[in-house]
Design a protein around this motif. Structure first.
Motif, PDB file in Angstrom:
ATOM      1  N   THR A  19       0.796  -1.284   0.091  1.00 24.81           N
ATOM      2  CA  THR A  19      -0.158  -0.055   0.200  1.00 24.81           C
ATOM      3  C   THR A  19       1.036   1.143   0.007  1.00 24.81           C
ATOM      4  O   THR A  19       0.424   2.469  -0.830  1.00 24.81           O
ATOM      5  CB  THR A  19      -0.999   0.043   1.231  1.00 24.81           C
ATOM      6  N   VAL A  20       1.953   1.187   0.710  1.00 26.37           N
ATOM      7  CA  VAL A  20       2.828   2.475   0.882  1.00 26.37           C
ATOM      8  C   VAL A  20       3.447   2.592  -0.590  1.00 26.37           C
ATOM      9  O   VAL A  20       3.536   3.661  -1.062  1.00 26.37           O
ATOM     10  CB  VAL A  20       3.862   2.233   1.679  1.00 26.37           C
ATOM     11  N   ARG A  21       3.895   1.521  -1.345  1.00 23.74           N
ATOM     12  CA  ARG A  21       4.511   1.772  -2.697  1.00 23.74           C
ATOM     13  C   ARG A  21       3.468   2.263  -3.422  1.00 23.74           C
ATOM     14  O   ARG A  21       3.876   3.119  -4.412  1.00 23.74           O
ATOM     15  CB  ARG A  21       4.953   0.266  -2.943  1.00 23.74           C
ATOM     16  N   LEU A  22       2.254   1.665  -3.394  1.00 21.98           N
ATOM     17  CA  LEU A  22       1.086   2.288  -4.333  1.00 21.98           C
ATOM     18  C   LEU A  22       0.858   3.734  -4.239  1.00 21.98           C
ATOM     19  O   LEU A  22       0.420   4.339  -5.097  1.00 21.98           O
ATOM     20  CB  LEU A  22      -0.246   1.106  -4.361  1.00 21.98           C
ATOM     21  N   CYS A  23       1.045   3.971  -2.950  1.00 20.33           N
ATOM     22  CA  CYS A  23       0.318   5.616  -2.677  1.00 20.33           C
ATOM     23  C   CYS A  23       1.522   6.510  -2.998  1.00 20.33           C
ATOM     24  O   CYS A  23       1.341   7.715  -3.343  1.00 20.33           O
ATOM     25  CB  CYS A  23       0.065   5.739  -1.103  1.00 20.33           C
ATOM     26  N   TYR A  24       2.876   5.954  -2.642  1.00 18.91           N
ATOM     27  CA  TYR A  24       3.932   6.953  -3.247  1.00 18.91           C
ATOM     28  C   TYR A  24       4.252   6.913  -4.561  1.00 18.91           C
ATOM     29  O   TYR A  24       5.177   7.938  -4.975  1.00 18.91           O
ATOM     30  CB  TYR A  24       5.163   6.699  -2.230  1.00 18.91           C
ATOM     31  N   ALA A  25       3.895   5.983  -5.383  1.00 18.63           N
ATOM     32  CA  ALA A  25       4.215   5.921  -6.853  1.00 18.63           C
ATOM     33  C   ALA A  25       3.580   7.172  -7.427  1.00 18.63           C
ATOM     34  O   ALA A  25       4.362   7.965  -8.241  1.00 18.63           O
ATOM     35  CB  ALA A  25       3.821   4.810  -7.600  1.00 18.63           C
ATOM     36  N   PRO A  26       2.533   7.682  -7.299  1.00 14.86           N
ATOM     37  CA  PRO A  26       2.200   8.830  -8.203  1.00 14.86           C
ATOM     38  C   PRO A  26       2.819  10.387  -7.553  1.00 14.86           C
ATOM     39  O   PRO A  26       2.715  11.199  -8.210  1.00 14.86           O
ATOM     40  CB  PRO A  26       0.601   9.238  -7.795  1.00 14.86           C
ATOM     41  N   LEU A  27       3.357  10.295  -6.378  1.00 13.81           N
ATOM     42  CA  LEU A  27       4.151  11.292  -6.089  1.00 13.81           C
ATOM     43  C   LEU A  27       5.283  11.870  -6.950  1.00 13.81           C
ATOM     44  O   LEU A  27       5.291  12.972  -6.960  1.00 13.81           O
ATOM     45  CB  LEU A  27       4.959  11.003  -4.383  1.00 13.81           C
ATOM     46  N   ALA A  28       5.699  10.881  -7.504  1.00 12.24           N
ATOM     47  CA  ALA A  28       6.784  11.136  -8.535  1.00 12.24           C
ATOM     48  C   ALA A  28       6.209  12.205  -9.488  1.00 12.24           C
ATOM     49  O   ALA A  28       6.907  12.997  -9.863  1.00 12.24           O
ATOM     50  CB  ALA A  28       7.444   9.829  -9.188  1.00 12.24           C
ATOM     51  N   PHE A  29       5.008  11.878 -10.091  1.00  8.16           N
ATOM     52  CA  PHE A  29       4.528  12.931 -10.736  1.00  8.16           C
ATOM     53  C   PHE A  29       3.939  14.262 -10.403  1.00  8.16           C
ATOM     54  O   PHE A  29       4.258  15.226 -11.034  1.00  8.16           O
ATOM     55  CB  PHE A  29       3.418  12.213 -11.655  1.00  8.16           C
ATOM     56  N   GLY A  30       3.712  14.178  -9.224  1.00  3.08           N
ATOM     57  CA  GLY A  30       3.571  15.695  -8.593  1.00  3.08           C
ATOM     58  C   GLY A  30       4.704  16.410  -8.315  1.00  3.08           C
ATOM     59  O   GLY A  30       4.783  17.653  -8.323  1.00  3.08           O
ATOM     60  N   ILE A  31       5.803  15.587  -8.076  1.00  2.00           N
ATOM     61  CA  ILE A  31       7.231  16.187  -8.059  1.00  2.00           C
ATOM     62  C   ILE A  31       7.538  17.051  -9.265  1.00  2.00           C
ATOM     63  O   ILE A  31       8.025  18.016  -9.113  1.00  2.00           O
ATOM     64  CB  ILE A  31       8.208  15.371  -7.304  1.00  2.00           C
ATOM     65  N   VAL A  32       7.311  16.164 -10.437  1.00  2.00           N
ATOM     66  CA  VAL A  32       7.671  16.756 -11.673  1.00  2.00           C
ATOM     67  C   VAL A  32       6.708  18.072 -11.863  1.00  2.00           C
ATOM     68  O   VAL A  32       7.407  19.057 -12.634  1.00  2.00           O
ATOM     69  CB  VAL A  32       7.417  15.696 -12.632  1.00  2.00           C
ATOM     70  N   ALA A  33       5.590  18.285 -11.406  1.00  2.00           N
ATOM     71  CA  ALA A  33       4.649  19.338 -11.654  1.00  2.00           C
ATOM     72  C   ALA A  33       4.970  20.650 -10.944  1.00  2.00           C
ATOM     73  O   ALA A  33       4.640  21.675 -11.198  1.00  2.00           O
ATOM     74  CB  ALA A  33       3.324  18.827 -11.670  1.00  2.00           C
ATOM     75  N   LEU A  34       5.899  20.572  -9.863  1.00  2.86           N
ATOM     76  CA  LEU A  34       6.211  21.475  -9.178  1.00  2.86           C
ATOM     77  C   LEU A  34       7.154  22.671  -9.563  1.00  2.86           C
ATOM     78  O   LEU A  34       6.589  23.862  -9.937  1.00  2.86           O
ATOM     79  CB  LEU A  34       6.796  21.170  -7.898  1.00  2.86           C
ATOM     80  N   PRO A  35       8.399  22.317 -10.067  1.00  5.46           N
ATOM     81  CA  PRO A  35       9.286  23.462 -10.569  1.00  5.46           C
ATOM     82  C   PRO A  35       8.914  23.587 -11.991  1.00  5.46           C
ATOM     83  O   PRO A  35       8.547  23.036 -12.666  1.00  5.46           O
ATOM     84  CB  PRO A  35      10.515  22.808 -10.426  1.00  5.46           C
ATOM     85  N   PRO A  36       9.144  25.089 -12.243  1.00  8.85           N
ATOM     86  CA  PRO A  36       9.045  25.458 -13.824  1.00  8.85           C
ATOM     87  C   PRO A  36      10.016  24.854 -14.565  1.00  8.85           C
ATOM     88  O   PRO A  36      11.183  24.691 -14.050  1.00  8.85           O
ATOM     89  CB  PRO A  36       9.157  27.066 -13.752  1.00  8.85           C
ATOM     90  N   MET A  37      10.049  24.433 -15.860  1.00  8.87           N
ATOM     91  CA  MET A  37      10.769  23.598 -16.407  1.00  8.87           C
ATOM     92  C   MET A  37      10.649  24.121 -18.083  1.00  8.87           C
ATOM     93  O   MET A  37       9.781  24.512 -18.402  1.00  8.87           O
ATOM     94  CB  MET A  37      10.529  22.090 -16.482  1.00  8.87           C
ATOM     95  N   THR A  38      11.918  23.532 -18.462  1.00 12.19           N
ATOM     96  CA  THR A  38      11.835  23.879 -20.290  1.00 12.19           C
ATOM     97  C   THR A  38      11.186  22.753 -20.733  1.00 12.19           C
ATOM     98  O   THR A  38      10.936  21.728 -20.078  1.00 12.19           O
ATOM     99  CB  THR A  38      13.179  24.257 -20.633  1.00 12.19           C
ATOM    100  N   THR A  39      11.090  22.498 -21.902  1.00 11.13           N
ATOM    101  CA  THR A  39      10.316  21.556 -22.518  1.00 11.13           C
ATOM    102  C   THR A  39      11.351  20.433 -22.484  1.00 11.13           C
ATOM    103  O   THR A  39      10.806  19.397 -22.319  1.00 11.13           O
ATOM    104  CB  THR A  39       9.771  21.934 -24.006  1.00 11.13           C
TER     105      THR A  39
END
Length: 131
Positions: A19-39
């Protein structure tokens, strides 16, 4: 009395780690959305986030993936402001716990490095004669 502590716990503890692994996996995509990035940078980071999420869901190289995600959370903590900082601090602890605990019995890691039985046999002593 001897105790056996499994390296890859099953039962309720194994389900908890799954359950912990399944709940933390989407966190990776949330981290990507935080900082402003180039393409170009955004594409590479999204690819890495997808790989981390897949590794965590499958339970393959879980400790390395959780450690890498924890480092990404710390880096995102530097660039974030406001209420998401509190969430990121909590996620840092969760990633550290996952890196220390491992994947559990319901993972690829458990199948690759799981319980092994080593049979030790005794040999008679050498009866070599002296010179």
């Amino acid at each position: 009395m001897s105790h056996y502590v499994g390296r890859f716990p099953d039962g309720a503890a194994g389900l908890g780690l799954l359950t912990v692994r399944l709940c933390y996996a989407p966190l990776a995509f949330g981290i990507v959305a935080l900082p402003p990035m180039t393409t170009a940078g955004a594409m590479v980071l999204r690819l890495v986030a997808g790989m981390l999420a897949l590794l965590l869901v499958a339970g393959f190289a879980t400790r390395v993936a959780a450690f890498t995600l924890g480092v990404a959370v710390l880096l995102a903590l530097v660039v974030s402001t406001g209420p998401e900082r509190l969430l990121l601090i909590g996620h840092t602890g969760g990633c550290a716990a996952m890196a220390l605990l491992g994947a559990g019995a319901y993972s690829i890691d458990a199948r690759r490095h799981g319980h092994r039985v080593i049979h030790l046999t005794t040999r008679p002593p050498d009866r070599g004669g002296g010179d």
